[in-house]
Design a protein around this motif. Sequence first.
Motif, PDB file in Angstrom:
ATOM      1  N   LYS A  68       0.595   2.813  -3.484  1.00  0.00           N
ATOM      2  CA  LYS A  68      -0.795   3.400  -3.705  1.00  0.00           C
ATOM      3  C   LYS A  68      -0.687   4.466  -2.946  1.00  0.00           C
ATOM      4  N   ILE A  69      -0.560   4.783  -1.836  1.00  0.00           N
ATOM      5  CA  ILE A  69      -0.667   6.138  -1.135  1.00  0.00           C
ATOM      6  C   ILE A  69      -0.042   7.233  -1.635  1.00  0.00           C
ATOM      7  N   PHE A  93       0.840  -1.198   0.104  1.00  0.00           N
ATOM      8  CA  PHE A  93       0.024  -0.031   0.038  1.00  0.00           C
ATOM      9  C   PHE A  93       0.780   1.337   0.240  1.00  0.00           C
TER      10      PHE A  93
END
Length: 175
Positions: free
Chosen positions: A137-138, A134
């Motif tokens: 993605k962040i 993640f």
Amino acid sequence: MSYIILALLFILSGFFMKYSDDLYDVNHNLAFASVFGVFCGIASALASVYSIEAAYIFIAILIGNLIAFKVDGLHHIITLIIFIFILLVGGIPDLNLVVLLICILAAFSDEVGHELISKVTQNKFLNLFFEYRFVMKIVILLLAVCGVFNILIFVCFILFEISYVTAGILFESLN
């Protein structure tokens, strides 16, 4: 380039990347892993040549994997050569070093976290966070919110991730 074509290249790249890795890591099939790696290199490089945002993402993934020592097979070397060759022929976009470094750190963090977090903690949130990588993605979402990237590149990256996971599921179901 149309974002539809760019999305398709991201989808193909994610699928071929995961399938190539699983063919090599699980089935020890260098030939087919290399073929899927070539397809991944082509899709990633074409996206990178036509979109500076894609170039940040795919170059960062490449460098992040290199410094995390995740380039661990001949199929990866073949993919790397194809990717670099197409970038050299097609033209590497003029990248902002700060943005590139941010993306590289995100990709590197995801790779290191993916390998190590489950070994040092039983925290379910952290394990899922790094299992599904993640950080990148962040970071891409934040770059889009800040106006550095178009929000559609974030959508393309999510499609890349979905196709990556789908390839893993498909691989497991066929083996």
